[in-house]
Design an enzyme around this catalytic site. Structure first.
Site, PDB file in Angstrom:
ATOM      1  N   ASP A   7     -28.860  73.989 -57.454  1.00  0.00           N
ATOM      2  CA  ASP A   7     -28.930  73.950 -55.986  1.00  0.00           C
ATOM      3  C   ASP A   7     -29.881  72.872 -55.498  1.00  0.00           C
ATOM      4  O   ASP A   7     -30.814  72.477 -56.198  1.00  0.00           O
ATOM      5  CB  ASP A   7     -29.344  75.310 -55.421  1.00  0.00           C
ATOM      6  CG  ASP A   7     -30.755  75.732 -55.801  1.00  0.00           C
ATOM      7  OD1 ASP A   7     -31.089  75.632 -56.998  1.00  0.00           O
ATOM      8  OD2 ASP A   7     -31.528  76.147 -54.917  1.00  0.00           O
ATOM      9  N   GLU A  41     -32.728  78.185 -57.060  1.00  0.00           N
ATOM     10  CA  GLU A  41     -34.139  77.981 -57.388  1.00  0.00           C
ATOM     11  C   GLU A  41     -34.930  77.552 -56.169  1.00  0.00           C
ATOM     12  O   GLU A  41     -36.089  77.959 -55.991  1.00  0.00           O
ATOM     13  CB  GLU A  41     -34.250  76.931 -58.497  1.00  0.00           C
ATOM     14  CG  GLU A  41     -35.645  76.791 -59.104  1.00  0.00           C
ATOM     15  CD  GLU A  41     -36.534  75.763 -58.404  1.00  0.00           C
ATOM     16  OE1 GLU A  41     -37.719  75.671 -58.754  1.00  0.00           O
ATOM     17  OE2 GLU A  41     -36.042  75.060 -57.487  1.00  0.00           O
TER      18      GLU A  41
END
Length: 407
Positions: free
Chosen positions: A79, A174
């Site tokens: 991400d 994350e």
């Protein structure tokens, strides 16, 4: 082999921005597009690889040596941060960087300047990948993903390189602090692991911030401004007052090294309602707890001044300093230092002024220090990545694998 630069550019073309407001896992379905791609690529290389319902890719490259070697894991997140646009990324490639300003051509008049980012001069002669000024780049952490995948492909295509069992993990979310909340450490099967999620070349980190987020809801009272005296409570002004109560010198722009901070990341409001959001960081656990308590005391002050229920503070821990969990296994740090030196790079052992999935994984029983991925100026439009740093990081992965195999 596919060139690592081509691999990285292919990965950043996929929008994987996470969303803190979402309650799903992963927080955005579009992250699954890259995660599915990575599972398929691992399988195409002959690895056993899966993608589970929570967005975790786990792959295994079997050992090719006849001795007991601990299974080693390498982990990166797919991400990108919500802090800047992460779709329709248009990278710029600057070969043999000459030390001059770089025009970010998507925004007229916008430049990446060594006068503002002097570390750029450390990469004269390198090939730099930058944004065009309209988005972030995504080197955090698609550089790490590309480095791991590049190393895996090398091992598959060079079976003469001896290695133990290698575990590969790719995670979502994350950037919003939820990267490994449902990660099954036992299923992953590594005894030790490394995240490839650090910054510039040479960085090696095994201590990070203790981290929390704070959300303050301000309840105002709106009345006609012509008749507001002694009646109106403007939630916007009260939110500003709340922020002024926190120490100015403990903002990110005034701190470095082991100094913690309160970082104002969001302010939305009307006269009637406002929301003020922070992230709270400190390496020292006692100072971290004091910072959280200060937020609550500021809310108490606002309530005393403007009436009970005016400010509601919600403080939520995100992760803790991994040092206490990693230091007992310091030999994995020593191997990483040696692996970095073998790549012709000077190690820079330092605390992370941030966090990684490795912090939570270390508390989940998987010691997991963090190695440089090579990028700089993460989370913004000034992000850039020296290709040579990415190549060096991938070599470090291979060197660590070789060092464990030599035991």
């Amino acid at each position: 082999m596919e060139k690592i630069t081509e691999r990285f550019l292919r990965y950043v073309s996929v929008d994987t921005q996470s969303n803190e407001e979402s309650e799903s896992q992963p927080s955005t379905a579009k992250q699954l597009n890259l995660l599915s791609m990575l599972r398929d690529e691992l399988q195409a290389l002959g690895l056993e690889a899966t993608l589970d319902e929570y967005g975790y890719v786990m792959g295994t490259l079997p050992s090719n040596i006849d001795k007991d070697v601990p299974a080693i894991g390498f982990i990166a997140h797919v991400d990108t941060a919500p802090d800047a646009p992460g779709d329709s990324i248009k990278p710029q490639i600057i070969e043999n960087y000459d030390g001059c300003d770089i025009a970010l051509k998507g925004v007229p008049g916008l430049y990446l300047k060594p006068s503002e980012f002097p570390e750029m001069l450390n990469y004269k002669g390198n090939t730099l990948i930058t944004t065009d000024g309209t988005t972030l780049l995504g080197a955090d952490d698609k550089a790490g993903v590309a480095e791991i995948m590049n190393a895996v492909q090398y091992l598959v295509e060079h079976p003469e390189v001896k290695h133990g069992e290698i575990k590969i993990g790719f995670t979502p979310d994350e950037e919003i602090g939820r990267g490994v909340v449902k990660f099954d450490v036992k299923k992953f099967g590594a005894k030790y692991a490394y995240t490839m999620d650090g910054g510039e070349i040479g960085e090696l980190e095994f201590e990070n911030f203790n981290a929390a987020k704070a959300v303050i809801k301000i309840q105002g009272r709106n009345v006609h401004p012509g008749y507001a005296k002694t009646k109106m409570k403007n939630a916007i002004h009260i939110g500003q007052e709340f922020n002024s109560l926190l120490p100015t010198e403990q903002r990110p722009e005034y701190t470095e090294g082991y100094e913690g901070f309160f970082h104002l990341i969001g302010f939305n409001g009307t006269v009637e309602n406002a929301t003020v959001s922070y992230i709270i960081r400190d390496h020292d656990r006692s100072k971290f707890e004091q910072k959280k308590e200060m937020v609550k005391k500021c809310a108490d002050f606002i309530n005393t001044k403007y009436g009970e229920g005016t400010a509601t503070a919600t403080v939520t821990d995100q992760y803790y300093n991994m040092r206490q969990e990693v230091e007992p296994y310091y030999f994995i740090i020593e191997k990483a230092i040696k692996a970095i030196e073998m790549a012709g790079v000077k190690p820079k052992v330092q605390p992370i002024r941030g966090g990684t999935d490795g912090a939570n994984l270390s508390f989940m029983g998987l010691p997991c220090p963090n190695i440089f991925a090579g990028g700089l100026n993460f989370h913004g439009k000034m992000e850039f990545l020296p290709v040579e740093s990415m190549e060096a990081a991938s070599q470090v992965v291979l060197n660590i694998i070789k060092l464990f195999a030599e035991e």
